[in-house]
Design an enzyme around this catalytic site. Structure first.
Site, PDB file in Angstrom:
ATOM      1  N   SER A  68      -2.975   1.464   5.096  1.00 30.42           N
ATOM      2  CA  SER A  68      -2.543   0.156   4.608  1.00 30.42           C
ATOM      3  C   SER A  68      -1.116  -0.145   5.048  1.00 30.42           C
ATOM      4  CB  SER A  68      -2.620   0.119   3.081  1.00 30.42           C
ATOM      5  OG  SER A  68      -3.945   0.190   2.650  1.00 30.42           O
ATOM      6  N   HIS A  84       0.692  -3.874  -2.004  1.00 34.54           N
ATOM      7  CA  HIS A  84       0.181  -2.853  -2.917  1.00 34.54           C
ATOM      8  C   HIS A  84       0.734  -1.470  -2.622  1.00 34.54           C
ATOM      9  CE1 HIS A  84      -2.995  -2.228   0.273  1.00 34.54           C
ATOM     10  NE2 HIS A  84      -2.819  -0.974  -0.105  1.00 34.54           N
ATOM     11  N   ASP A 130      -1.091 -10.053   0.504  1.00 35.94           N
ATOM     12  CA  ASP A 130      -0.791  -8.642   0.252  1.00 35.94           C
ATOM     13  C   ASP A 130       0.187  -8.146   1.318  1.00 35.94           C
ATOM     14  OD1 ASP A 130      -0.711  -6.048  -0.552  1.00 35.94           O
ATOM     15  OD2 ASP A 130      -2.864  -5.687  -0.433  1.00 35.94           O
TER      16      ASP A 130
END
Length: 449
Positions: free
Chosen positions: A293, A177, A208
């Site tokens: 992230s 993402h 992810d």
């Protein structure tokens, strides 16, 4: 009346005599006991002394260690303060270890800056009443309405994330993402402040995860330091972990520490216009903020055991990371075949638990029930898929794959990822209360999915 008084006097006299005789007997007993004890003590004194010496010698053996006896004058700590000193030394050792881990891992952690060509608008004003009234008739106060028109484009920073270097030539592992926007440009900033363009090599279709490559100028002979890869197969709840990341897209290489709070979690994560169900992830209370992230989750050996991926919005200190062993699969495929592939069966299903069992009036509480997507009217068995070719139908329940039971904690998709395209697997299926087996050859997952 007189007789009675005489008897009472006689009884009182007898009681006095009994007390006197008891005192005489008690005194004589003590005297005899003392005389006997005195005579015995004289006779057996050597033996008694020898036994006392034995007892004293035993007590010396269990006395404090020699170090404490010889240096007693130098010791001022009480036992409790010694424990505190020991705890301090233990804490200091842990602190030194954490500092060492961060120092060794930080050069491998990079910030990812996301930029896009965005339109630039110029503002101007108009008076909407000017065309309806002449200059001599226009008595209204000056009335202006703002208007905008595009005046080219300019590059702007629109977000940021984290990644870590996994090879000397500049392969970087991060979250999907973070780098999923095909219209964006990505810049890597290393720990020493150098900036490089980055190219997206592959996006994992299931996890992810993504792998990007640092684009070095031809004249740049820099060799990057890869981070140490760990093993996520034997993690323990309560294990201390360290997270490093580009917190809030602003504070590069921010360090936080915590423990593993849970294992095997299933979450629904959203961000960057994506919604994904992530299975078998690590839960940690190490702070994972926006921008973290794609950063590494490290053990106390300085090894990556997870890729930070998400945080719970309505809670404190609940973050999640993808186990590094799942990412190793992607890294190996990029190095060998240049892309990330997954095996594919081609069914839509829901995992059976007690609630699903009752809703669909089933006879079992495990397995994968093949169902159509009612919302989009998509079939449960995808046309042209290995499942259709093998004869699977909507309403079938897949109980096992190659003997491995399918449950809420061990989903069909999780089991399938253990295999490769071209592998032949045996499915155990329940249909109309009858159980049978089907042989299926898995194929490569289509990119369109």
């Amino acid at each position: 009346m007189e007789i009675t008084n005489f008897q009472e006097k006689q009884n009182n006299e007898n009681k006095k005599n009994d007390r006197k005789n008891f005192k005489i007997i008690l005194f004589a007993s003590f005297l005899i006991f003392f005389i006997v004890g005195f005579i015995s003590g004289i006779k057996y004194y050597p033996l008694i002394k020898e036994e006392i010496n034995k007892i004293l010698s035993i007590r010396i053996r269990f006395s404090p260690p020699k170090l404490f006896i010889e240096k007693k004058e130098n010791i001022t700590s009480t036992p409790s303060s010694l424990k505190e000193e020991s705890n301090y030394q233990s804490t200091a050792g842990l602190e030194e270890n954490i500092i060492k881990v961060v120092k060794e891992a930080s050069p491998s952690v990079v910030s990812i800056i996301i930029t896009k060509d965005l339109p630039v608008f110029e503002q101007y004003y108009i008076n909407p009443f000017k065309d309806f009234f002449g200059p001599e008739d226009f008595n209204f106060p000056d009335f202006q309405i703002p208007q905008y028109k595009q005046k080219g484009t300019e590059k702007r920073e629109v977000g940021g994330g984290t990644g870590f270097i996994i090879s000397e030539d500049g392969l970087v592992l991060t979250n999907k993402h973070v780098v999923s926007d095909k219209k964006a440009q990505y810049t890597i900033i290393t720990n020493d402040g150098k900036k490089y363009d980055a190219k997206v090599l592959a996006l994992d279709p299931i996890q992810d995860l993504a792998i990007i490559k640092i684009q070095k100028p031809v004249t740049d002979l820099t060799s990057f330091k890869p981070i140490q890869m760990g093993d996520s197969s034997n993690l323990q709840i309560g294990q201390i972990v360290i997270a490093i990341g580009n917190a809030l897209g602003e504070f590069r290489n921010t360090v936080s520490m915590g423990v593993i709070s849970g294992l095997g979690r299933t979450i629904t994560a959203s961000g960057a216009g994506m919604v994904e169900i992530l299975e078998d992830v690590i839960q940690t209370d190490a702070a994972i903020n926006s921008g973290n992230s794609g950063g590494p989750l490290l053990n106390l050996k300085g090894q990556v055991i997870g890729v930070n991926v998400a945080m719970a919005q309505d809670a404190q200190n609940i973050g999640f990371a993808i186990p590094i062993n799942k990412a190793k699969r992607d890294v190996e495929q990029i190095k060998t075949i240049g892309k990330i592939i997954y095996p594919w069966l081609g069914v839509r299903y829901i995992l059976i638990n007690q609630e699903v069992k009752e809703k669909y009036h089933l006879t079992i509480d495990y397995g994968a029930l093949i169902v159509k997507n009612e919302e989009n009217n998509e079939p449960g068995v995808i046309p042209g898929s290995p499942a259709e070719k093998a004869g699977l139908k909507e309403g079938d329940i897949i109980l096992e794959l190659n003997g491995e039971k399918i449950t809420s904690q061990n989903s069909l998709s999780k089991i399938i990822t253990k295999y490769s395209p071209g592998d032949n697997v045996i499915l155990k299926v329940l249909r109309d209360k009858k159980t049978f087996e089907i042989s299926v050859v898995l194929v490569e997952r289509p990119e369109s999915l």
